[in-house]
Design an enzyme around this catalytic site. Structure first.
Site, PDB file in Angstrom:
ATOM      1  N   HIS A  76      10.603   0.282  -2.240  1.00 21.40           N
ATOM      2  CA  HIS A  76      10.179   0.324  -0.843  1.00 21.40           C
ATOM      3  C   HIS A  76       9.936   1.738  -0.334  1.00 21.40           C
ATOM      4  CE1 HIS A  76      10.328  -3.949  -0.048  1.00 21.40           C
ATOM      5  NE2 HIS A  76      11.419  -3.988  -0.795  1.00 21.40           N
ATOM      6  N   ASP A  80       6.672   2.858   1.610  1.00 18.00           N
ATOM      7  CA  ASP A  80       6.689   3.611   2.859  1.00 18.00           C
ATOM      8  C   ASP A  80       5.816   4.856   2.761  1.00 18.00           C
ATOM      9  OD1 ASP A  80       8.401   1.718   3.893  1.00 18.00           O
ATOM     10  OD2 ASP A  80      10.176   3.024   3.882  1.00 18.00           O
ATOM     11  N   ASP A 106       0.923  -4.126   6.006  1.00 13.68           N
ATOM     12  CA  ASP A 106      -0.014  -3.146   5.433  1.00 13.68           C
ATOM     13  C   ASP A 106      -1.389  -3.245   6.089  1.00 13.68           C
ATOM     14  OD1 ASP A 106      -0.693  -5.620   4.374  1.00 13.68           O
ATOM     15  OD2 ASP A 106      -1.184  -4.829   2.390  1.00 13.68           O
TER      16      ASP A 106
END
Length: 181
Positions: A76, A80, A106
Site C-alpha cells: 500500500h 500511495d 484511483d
C-alpha cells in the site's frame, strides 16, 4: 476595564474561535489527506461554477490502470506513492488554469478553463504513464483518460460533462491501456 464589557466579550471571542475551527475543519474535509487534492465534494461546486462561466472548459477523468496490482504486488505504501505522483502530475498539467480532484480510490478529475494553455492531452497521457520511483524501484504506471469539452454539451452541466468523459475513458480502456479519448 469594566467587568461587564469583559463578560460580554468572552462569548463573542468563543464563538469567533469556534467558527474559525469549523471553517478549518470544513476546508480539511474537502481535501484528500494523501494527495492534497480536492475531494469530490470540494471539487464539484467549484467545477460547476467554472464550467458555467468558461465556454472553452475541458473536463478530464483519469483512472489508473491495474492499480490493485500495484498494491497487491508492492504494498500500500507503493500504491500511495503512485497516487501522490498522479495527483502531482495532474496538478502540474492543469497549471493555473484548472483544478484537480481525487474522486476516490484511483480515480481523478480535473477541469481546465483554458485548455489551450495546457501542454495538451497527449502530454497529460505521457506524464501519467511515467514510472513512479518507490523504494529504489521504478513502478510501472498507466492511466486511461477521458475528456469532454463544454462546447460539446447541449447544456453546460457538470454531470453531463462527467458522464461524457467517463464514457470516453471507458472507450479508451476498451482499446487497450494507455489511451486517451
Amino acid at each position: 476595564m469594566d467587568t461587564h464589557v469583559i463578560a460580554a466579550g468572552l462569548p463573542a471571542l468563543g464563538w469567533a474561535l469556534h467558527s474559525s475551527l469549523l471553517v478549518r475543519r470544513l476546508s480539511t474535509a474537502r481535501r484528500d489527506p494523501l494527495t492534497g487534492l480536492h475531494t469530490r465534494a470540494g471539487w464539484t461546486a467549484r467545477a460547476e461554477h467554472l464550467l458555467a462561466r468558461h465556454p472553452n472548459a475541458l473536463v478530464v477523468l483519469v483512472d489508473l490502470d491495474d492499480f490493485k496490482g500495484i498494491n497487491d504486488t508492492h504494498g500500500h505504501a507503493a500504491g500511495d506513492a503512485v497516487l501522490t505522483a498522479t495527483a502531482s502530475r495532474l496538478v502540474d498539467w492543469c497549471g493555473r488554469h484548472g483544478i484537480a480532484a481525487r474522486l476516490g480510490g484511483d480515480e481523478f478529475a480535473a477541469i481546465v478553463t483554458k485548455p489551450d494553455r495546457t501542454p495538451g492531452l497527449d502530454a497529460l497521457q505521457a506524464a501519467l504513464d511515467q514510472p513512479v520511483e518507490h523504494n529504489c524501484r521504478a513502478l510501472p504506471v498507466s492511466a486511461s483518460v477521458g475528456h469532454c469539452h463544454r462546447s460539446h454539451l447541449p447544456i453546460p452541466a457538470l454531470t453531463d460533462a462527467l458522464s461524457a468523459a467517463d464514457a470516453a475513458m471507458y472507450a479508451a480502456k476498451g482499446h487497450g491501456r494507455r489511451n486517451t479519448r
